[in-house]
Design a protein around this motif. Structure first.
Motif, mmCIF file in Angstrom:
data_model
loop_
_atom_site.group_PDB
_atom_site.id
_atom_site.type_symbol
_atom_site.label_atom_id
_atom_site.label_comp_id
_atom_site.label_asym_id
_atom_site.label_seq_id
_atom_site.Cartn_x
_atom_site.Cartn_y
_atom_site.Cartn_z
ATOM 1 N N GLU A 1 0.835 -1.206 0.000
ATOM 2 C CA GLU A 1 0.000 0.000 0.000
ATOM 3 C C GLU A 1 0.869 1.256 0.000
ATOM 4 O OE1 GLU A 1 -3.563 2.376 2.277
ATOM 5 O OE2 GLU A 1 -3.391 0.224 2.614
ATOM 6 N N HIS A 2 1.989 1.199 0.713
ATOM 7 C CA HIS A 2 2.911 2.341 0.736
ATOM 8 C C HIS A 2 3.432 2.627 -0.675
ATOM 9 C CE1 HIS A 2 5.868 5.175 2.261
ATOM 10 N NE2 HIS A 2 6.816 4.505 1.631
ATOM 11 N N GLN A 3 3.788 1.567 -1.409
ATOM 12 C CA GLN A 3 4.268 1.735 -2.790
ATOM 13 C C GLN A 3 3.182 2.339 -3.674
ATOM 14 O OE1 GLN A 3 5.333 -2.456 -3.452
ATOM 15 N NE2 GLN A 3 7.446 -1.813 -3.829
ATOM 16 N N LEU A 4 1.981 1.802 -3.546
ATOM 17 C CA LEU A 4 0.854 2.293 -4.353
ATOM 18 C C LEU A 4 0.558 3.749 -4.031
ATOM 19 C CD1 LEU A 4 -1.425 -0.844 -3.964
ATOM 20 C CD2 LEU A 4 -0.492 -0.031 -6.149
ATOM 21 N N ARG A 5 0.561 4.067 -2.755
ATOM 22 C CA ARG A 5 0.271 5.443 -2.331
ATOM 23 C C ARG A 5 1.317 6.416 -2.874
ATOM 24 N NH1 ARG A 5 -1.729 7.421 3.465
ATOM 25 N NH2 ARG A 5 -1.732 9.652 3.070
ATOM 26 N N GLN A 6 2.604 6.038 -2.783
ATOM 27 C CA GLN A 6 3.675 6.902 -3.286
ATOM 28 C C GLN A 6 3.484 7.200 -4.768
ATOM 29 O OE1 GLN A 6 7.478 5.030 -2.174
ATOM 30 N NE2 GLN A 6 7.858 6.823 -0.894
ATOM 31 N N ASP A 7 3.208 6.153 -5.549
ATOM 32 C CA ASP A 7 3.015 6.342 -6.994
ATOM 33 C C ASP A 7 1.785 7.193 -7.273
ATOM 34 O OD1 ASP A 7 5.243 4.866 -7.529
ATOM 35 O OD2 ASP A 7 4.195 3.087 -8.270
ATOM 36 N N TRP A 8 0.697 6.915 -6.558
ATOM 37 C CA TRP A 8 -0.547 7.673 -6.767
ATOM 38 C C TRP A 8 -0.310 9.150 -6.475
ATOM 39 C CZ3 TRP A 8 -3.735 10.777 -3.843
ATOM 40 C CH2 TRP A 8 -5.002 11.042 -4.384
ATOM 41 N N GLU A 9 0.368 9.444 -5.361
ATOM 42 C CA GLU A 9 0.603 10.842 -4.989
ATOM 43 C C GLU A 9 1.515 11.542 -5.985
ATOM 44 O OE1 GLU A 9 1.909 10.534 -0.913
ATOM 45 O OE2 GLU A 9 -0.157 10.540 -0.138
ATOM 46 N N GLU A 10 2.538 10.842 -6.466
ATOM 47 C CA GLU A 10 3.439 11.446 -7.457
ATOM 48 C C GLU A 10 2.696 11.739 -8.756
ATOM 49 O OE1 GLU A 10 7.677 10.634 -9.799
ATOM 50 O OE2 GLU A 10 6.770 9.007 -8.641
ATOM 51 N N LEU A 11 1.907 10.781 -9.212
ATOM 52 C CA LEU A 11 1.178 10.960 -10.474
ATOM 53 C C LEU A 11 0.083 12.028 -10.339
ATOM 54 C CD1 LEU A 11 1.056 7.183 -11.373
ATOM 55 C CD2 LEU A 11 2.172 8.941 -12.757
ATOM 56 N N MET A 12 -0.589 12.057 -9.203
ATOM 57 C CA MET A 12 -1.627 13.072 -8.993
ATOM 58 C C MET A 12 -1.019 14.472 -8.904
ATOM 59 S SD MET A 12 -4.660 11.929 -9.249
ATOM 60 C CE MET A 12 -5.488 13.429 -8.688
ATOM 61 N N ASP A 13 0.223 14.590 -8.404
ATOM 62 C CA ASP A 13 0.896 15.892 -8.379
ATOM 63 C C ASP A 13 1.039 16.445 -9.791
ATOM 64 O OD1 ASP A 13 1.136 16.175 -5.672
ATOM 65 O OD2 ASP A 13 3.216 15.492 -5.548
ATOM 66 N N TYR A 14 1.397 15.582 -10.736
ATOM 67 C CA TYR A 14 1.509 16.010 -12.140
ATOM 68 C C TYR A 14 0.168 16.561 -12.636
ATOM 69 C CZ TYR A 14 6.154 14.125 -13.240
ATOM 70 O OH TYR A 14 7.511 13.902 -13.302
#
Length: 226
Positions: free
Chosen positions: A145-158
């Motif tokens: 979940e930590h990995q998924l959250r990190q990717d989601w937050e990075e992509l949503m920042d874009y």
């Protein structure tokens, strides 16, 4: 008409019942025709499994078994048990996304608990002869979940910062954003560099093959123990 399973165990039992069958056998059981190939019937396999298991969500935004909190995912694999394609999770909110965070995101909702159904996906196997594997009921570990959250937050920042056109499939360790649409003419609203409304391609969150391969390997399931 197959009834919807009312408990998690009933759903698992039904999924175990179809494991080992090929598509032709299951389609015959459900009185469904088999297409010649999947070129014009891309969603046929998913529809077959959904019908067999009594899923009711269809193309709705909710989980396939919302009353059980379970999403259903078929996953085509090769002879070695490795996924043959990425797994679509949900569309990305390209506009009106103020206040959206990981905990309230559609991605987290869809991945809270997943029933994976591995299927033979190699193209040299005739469609009717492809077999269904043993089901896997999976919940993300804290690390996953930590990995998924990190990717989601990075992509949503874009997306939020108006950098939607800078997004490539290379961003994200376990999850990526890719165009999701019937063709390049299917545009949707997004946010531009100056915060203005723009027309852009719909984007979908997809799980990388390496991530779903880890899930399959952890359970040591697939088609080997049918």
């Amino acid at each position: 008409m197959i009834s919807t399973p009312q408990t998690e165990q009933a759903l698992l039992t039904r999924a175990q019942h179809i494991a080992g069958l090929n598509f032709a056998e299951l389609a015959a059981e459900l009185h469904l025709p088999i297409p010649a190939d999947l070129k014009r019937h891309k969603g046929w396999v998913g529809m077959l499994i959904e019908t067999a298991l009594g899923a009711k969500a269809g193309s709705k935004a909710e989980q396939d078994f919302a009353h059980l909190g379970i999403e259903l995912k078929t996953i085509p694999i090769n002879a070695q048990g490795f996924p043959l394609e990425t797994t679509f999770v949900s569309l990305a909110p390209l506009a009106n996304n103020t206040g959206v965070n990981w905990d309230s995101s559609h991605v987290k909702y869809k991945l809270t608990k997943v029933l994976w159904i591995p299927i033979e996906g190699e193209r040299h196997i005739p469609l009717g002869e492809r077999r269904i594997g043993a089901p896997i009921l999976w919940q993300p570990t804290p690390a996953q979940e930590h990995q998924l959250r990190q990717d989601w937050e990075e992509l949503m920042d874009y997306i939020v910062l108006g950098k939607v056109e800078q997004i490539t499939a290379k961003i994200g360790k376990v999850m990526q954003l890719r165009p999701k649409g019937a063709n390049s003419k299917a545009l949707t609203k997004g946010i531009g560099k100056q915060g203005q409304s723009i027309q852009t391609l719909p984007l979908g969150f997809y799980l990388r093959k390496e991530f779903t391969a880890q899930i399959l390997q952890h359970f040591e399931r697939g088609l080997h123990n049918i």
